[in-house]
Design an enzyme around this catalytic site. Structure first.
Site: not given
Ligand code: ATP
Length: 570
Positions: A250, A252, A257, A272, A302, A343
């Protein structure tokens, strides 16, 4: 219960840094509690309500000083002076209460019920003219407190208990107290905590020692839930190895969130950090009502910003102000529109979906949601076993200005609050970390009145370890693209100062920032034993809770991995 008993617990757990000893002390204490004492679980964490509840005591240092002054009959200037020398304002309360107690004999008994009753009145008081009412509530408690009780009362009031107890310490405490430390039950207690986000509820059931009853704690629509988090993939092959073939890929999305709840036609939106942001996004409420079928549900998504003219996606920083601002919502809504990309689904029409395999959850989303681009859509999604397809998808995601891709195991369940190995992220290699500001220095000359350098810390267990210092790259004036100015940072950090000596200050860990850096090197100067070279603050992560900042283990792992591989596309 007598507050003295709780203060003794705080003392005892603080006296050791060993995790197992803390768990042991806690488990004995938990065993001694009665059913009606369950609210004490919040106090053990330094809270007055469950974690997700936005009502916090939130007292400023200034108000704490006034209350200490009043309760101990000490001039407030003297209290401030003590604070400058002792550092910890709780310790000041302890010291001055001790001095007062030597001259007066009277003492009321303070109970945990009375403490909670007064503390819970504090967040209800808002607006002008409430300071005196708050002061009266706090002073009433402090006047009856013993020196040790005063120490922990003040720390609870300013939201900085510092006893080294985390949710996991309490979980293990319960496992030991009520389930004979049977490791098989650990996950079940965790699940009950994740589903309810309420330690008091879990305690009430756990204390009966019946694991079956604990399993009956389900998700509740309308009550915020911690989001499931992803791990990093080294590369596409690594992802296939860990997730199996085929897997789901998918986009990102580079937004924030948003967990969406609907019950009885009422929509609630949570970030979150479990913050309720429904009021800030009235248009999203409409989209959900119109474009998603179902009487009740919890969805994971998201929210991404886009330019209203060009329709190009914009970065996170641009729309992040929509999370905070509570006024001029209509204008913000017009200027900074968001698209919701759904998602996942955690619950649907009264049925929990978290144990259902991901591929079925995805099917459900597609069934209940009608896509309306630039309003609400299901995330761009593909199932594939081909490395080449993943590569193409990844390049396309970057071209569409998204952060990279997420890769997901098709059979996996949804684990609230967990960073799981069945959902992996892949994005271009950058030296980037999310850290928390824990200290700084007051500026001089042109920068007088501003905090002009900032100490950054990562996390190890429940400790924050310094790893670098940043001063350059921060602006003196806001620009269209960045709000990261000395003035704005000072405004955010000033109320969080917990110690001040000369120019240097200690800051309560709260403000999370994304930084980029050039390199990492071993260093004896910082507690983490690492130092960031040339860090720059690039983002304010107002959406990110402390529990999700970079941990020392992750940083060390990244350092090791980056020597072997440098994954980059496009
Ligand atoms: P990063 O700083 O790399 O965004 P993070 O620490 O904020 O990471 P992670 O859990 O590491 O958060 O990365 C996942 C985040 O990506 C999720 O918290 C969500 O907010 C976002 N996201 C975006 N698209 C998607 C998707 N298709 N499925 C799941 N999460 C997604």
């Amino acid at each position: 219960m007598n507050y003295k008993k709780l203060a003794e617990l705080y003392e005892e757990v603080s006296s050791t840094t060993k995790r197992l000893e803390k768990i042991d002390i806690l488990s004995k204490f938990l065993k001694s509690l009665k059913k009606e004492d369950s609210n004490i679980l919040y106090l053990i964490e330094g809270n007055i309500y469950p974690d997700y509840d936005e009502r916090k005591t939130g007292i400023s240092n200034q108000l704490a000083i006034k209350a200490i002054s009043k309760a101990t009959g000490t001039d407030s200037k003297k209290v401030v002076q003590e604070w400058k020398t002792v550092g910890d304002i709780g310790k000041v309360a302890e010291k001055l209460t001790k001095q007062k107690k030597q001259s007066t004999l009277h003492s009321h008994i303070l109970t945990t019920e009375k403490v909670l009753e007064n503390l819970r009145k504090l967040p209800e008081l808002v607006g002008k003219g409430t300071v005196n009412k708050k002061l009266a509530l706090i002073t009433e408690l402090l006047t009856s407190a013993s020196p040790t009780e005063a120490l922990y009362l003040v720390r609870t009031l300013i939201g900085d208990l510092r006893i080294g107890v985390q949710e996991s310490t309490i979980k293990y405490g319960m496992l030991k107290a009520f389930f004979k430390n049977n490791k098989e039950y650990e996950d079940k207690i965790q699940r009950a905590i994740d589903n309810s986000n309420d330690l008091a509820i879990v305690f009430q059931i756990a204390r009966k020692g019946k694991i079956k009853e604990l399993e009956q704690i389900h998700l509740e629509v309308g009550k915020p839930i911690k989001a499931m988090l992803a791990q990093k993939a080294k590369d596409i092959e690594d992802a296939f190895k860990k997730l199996g073939k085929p897997m789901a890929i998918e986009y990102k999305y580079d937004g924030f969130r948003l967990l969406i709840h609907k019950a009885n036609n009422k929509i609630s939106l949570f970030t979150r950090s479990l913050e309720n942001v429904t009021k800030q996004f009235p248009e999203v409420e409409e989209y959900i009502k119109k474009f998603i079928k179902g009487d009740s549900f919890i969805l994971d998504s998201e929210a991404v910003g886009y330019d209203k003219k060009t329709k190009n996606y914009t970065d996170f920083q641009k729309i992040s102000q929509r999370i905070r601002r509570k006024y001029h919502i209509e204008k913000l809504q017009k200027d900074l529109p968001v698209e919701i990309n759904v998602f996942d689904v955690l619950s649907y029409n009264g049925k929990s979906q978290i144990d259902v395999p991901f591929k079925k959850r995805r099917k459900l989303i597609e069934k209940i949601l009608t896509n309306h681009p630039y309003k609400l859509i299901s995330s761009k999604h593909k199932i594939t076993s081909s490395k080449k397809e993943v590569e193409e998808f990844y390049k396309k995601a970057l071209k569409d200005k998204q952060e990279g891709i997420m890769m997901k195991n098709l059979e996996a369940e949804y684990k609230p609050g967990r960073r799981v190995g069945h959902m992996l992220k892949l994005k271009p290699e950058t030296n980037e970390l999310d850290l928390v500001i824990t200290g700084g220095e007051w500026g001089a000359g042109k920068r007088a009145g501003w905090i002009s350098s900032f100490i950054l810390s990562c996390r190890k267990g429940n400790k924050y370890l310094e790893i670098g210092k940043v001063g350059t790259g921060i602006l003196e004036k806001e620009t269209e693209n960045s709000k990261i100015t000395f003035g704005n940072l000072t405004k955010l950090l000033k109320p969080l100062i917990i110690e001040e000596k000369g120019k240097s200050i200690k800051i309560k860990p709260k403000i999370v920032v994304t930084i980029t850096y050039q390199d990492l090197q071993k260093s004896p100067n910082y507690e983490s034993k690492w130092a960031l070279r040339f860090p720059r603050i690039t983002l304010l992560r107002e959406d990110k809770p402390l529990s999700e900042i970079a941990t020392l283990d992750e940083i060390e792992d990244d350092f090791k991995n980056s020597k072997h591989q440098n994954y980059r596309y496009g």
